[in-house]
Design an enzyme around this catalytic site. Structure first.
Site: not given
Ligand code: UN1
Length: 496
Positions: A176, A229-230, A233-234, A251, A285, A386
């Site tokens: 995705k 991703g962030s 969300v992770g 990650e 990142c 971040e």
């Protein structure tokens, strides 16, 4: 304006989302330039893609690994031919400058050739048995159907970090892509197909995280999830995957520090800081978002750094003279603007930038000025959270030990850099900086594909891409072959 319509790839067929709904992909440098429309997928589409991947797994897992690797080798060669075209299309959908999108495609090429070699390794171990006439070994097995959720900042490189090792190990995939950059995943997967990848081995399902991503993470037949991703969300992905007892590789964010000591080569440190902070418009990142300056060089470094930040040419990444492209979308601009406000309220001093760029060549895009804050204290939010934009904080320190402490005082631990000529300090930093990556006399960005990539603390959950990816995409099987022709009981028959 007309634009192409792209579909999902399921079992080798290009098909629209079951809902018929689509998402528009815009050029962030010019919103009037429509790259294409992509499916807005949901559970039903994910269901079909996983079915196709399950079916393909039956034969792909039996294809010898060196043959699977051949597909990757051919993919690498085709990507070399297509590099310029794919780089231009990536700049159009994502914004970063051409030199960087060429680098992004190159990273996928490097990954293809690196992982192709793995087809003739995939090493396991043999070890003696505690019993006579018994042979022990461990072999790597594919995990099965794996779900890959990829970000927009490295639209081809990061998908290649996940797809290629998953494939060489014999897994089949449902990927995705980020809604902002699906075209680069199409280009990558189409190249795999052109290189001979059988139908169903890789399936693409486009859509939002809540629409398609969650369905993929929750699907009971998806045995592993690899997400970049962030951290917000992770964390959700990790918890949801854990409920299904899935392997999950996360990650996530960074708040990466470059430390500059008094004895550093200052021009080198300036070059590194500028590239680390404003390359990819700060949207890596691994981006440098804190520059830690030892008191002796702080004033000179600050003056020169700000002067150079002011001169950076911001604009459309397709213009070869531009150094900093747009941010990927309006939400990212809002985040940058929000952190500028937060930093101001906290008492940091804005030395340059701080605003979204509007009017003229910026009228139809999402551009933000390269932004530098001084007087930043380690406890401020601007020093800890971040931003994922072209916003960097300057923090001063007295001693090396203090610098390491500040560098480590955050929740993230991805990349770090130390500029010094003192070899003893360099090795102490390698030992003491809490991060998955440490650079000496080089910026916080620029990882190569064959080293482990990932971080500690809230940056990741312990897995690594690059060197560690085969470990994630395989599962060990221990094998015992008893050729004694009698029942031998471990721990019992050979006990002293
Ligand atoms: C990222 O920072 O989001 O190390 C990935 C680098 C690139 C990959 C970065 N090779 O800068």
């Amino acid at each position: 304006m007309t634009y192409p319509a792209f579909h999902n790839l399921i079992g080798g067929e290009w098909v629209p989302a079951a809902s018929g709904k689509t998402i528009l992909n815009l050029n962030p440098a010019n919103h009037n330039d429509l790259v294409g429309e992509f499916p807005s997928s949901h559970g039903e589409d994910v269901e079909r893609a996983v079915e196709a991947a399950k079916k393909a797994f039956r034969t792909w897992r039996l294809t010898p690994a060196p043959k699977r690797a051949e597909v990757l080798r051919r993919t690498g060669a085709l990507l070399q031919e297509r590099k310029e075209k794919f780089a231009r299309e990536m700049t159009r959908e994502m914004g970063k400058v051409l030199a960087e999108t060429r680098g992004d495609v190159q990273e996928a090429i490097d990954e293809a050739f690196y992982v192709a070699g793995e087809g003739r390794r995939l090493f396991g171990v043999t070890t003696p048995s505690e019993l006579e006439n018994k042979f022990c070994m461990s072999v790597r097995m594919p995990v099965g159907v794996v779900g890959l959720i990829t970000p927009w900042n490295f639209p081809m490189a990061i998908p290649s970090w996940k797809l290629f090792p998953a494939l060489v190990a014999g897994n089949t995939c449902v990927i995705k892509p980020a809604t902002d950059t699906p075209l680069s995943v199409y280009n990558l997967v189409q190249t795999l197909v052109d290189a001979g990848l059988p139908p169903g081995v890789v399936n693409i399902v486009c859509g939002s995280g809540s629409g398609a991503g969650s369905a993929l993470v929750e699907h009971p037949d998806v045995r592993a999830i690899s997400f970049t991703g962030s951290s917000a969300v992770g964390s959700h992905v990790g918890q949801s995957a854990a409920r299904g007892f899935k392997q999950v590789s996360l990650e996530m964010g960074g708040k990466n520090a470059q430390i500059v000591m008094n004895d550093a080569n200052l021009d080198l440190a300036l070059d590194g800081a500028l590239w680390g902070a404003f390359g990819t418009t700060g949207q890596r990142c691994t981006a440098t978002s804190r520059i830690l300056l030892q008191k002796g060089i702080a004033a000179e470094f600050t003056e020169k750094f700000v002067a150079r930040a002011k001169k950076l040419k911001v604009g459309n990444g397709l213009d070869e003279t531009v150094e900093v492209g747009p941010q990927v979308n309006a939400a990212q601009i809002e985040t940058s603007a929000m952190y500028v406000e937060i930093a101001r309220e906290e008492g940091a001093k804005l030395l340059t930038g701080g605003r979204a760029l509007a009017g003229g060549e910026y009228a139809h895009g999402t551009f933000f000025e390269p932004t530098v804050f001084a007087n930043v204290k380690p406890a401020m939010r601007i020093a800890r959270e971040e931003v994922f934009g072209p916003v960097v904080s300057l923090i001063e320190f007295e001693t090396f030990e203090e610098a390491v402490e500040i560098a480590n005082s955050i929740d993230y631990g991805l990349s770090t850099a130390l500029y010094t000529k003192d070899v003893n300090r360099a090795f102490a930093a390698i030992r003491d900086l809490e991060a998955g990556i440490t650079y000496i006399n080089a910026p916080t960005i620029g990882a190569e594909v064959h080293l482990p990539f990932g971080g500690v603390k809230q940056t990741g959950n312990g897995h690594r891409e690059g060197l560690g990816a085969i470990d994630f995409f395989t599962t060990w099987k221990a094998v015992y072959v008893d050729y004694s022709d009698k029942l031998q009981r471990a721990q019992i028959d050979n006990a002293e």
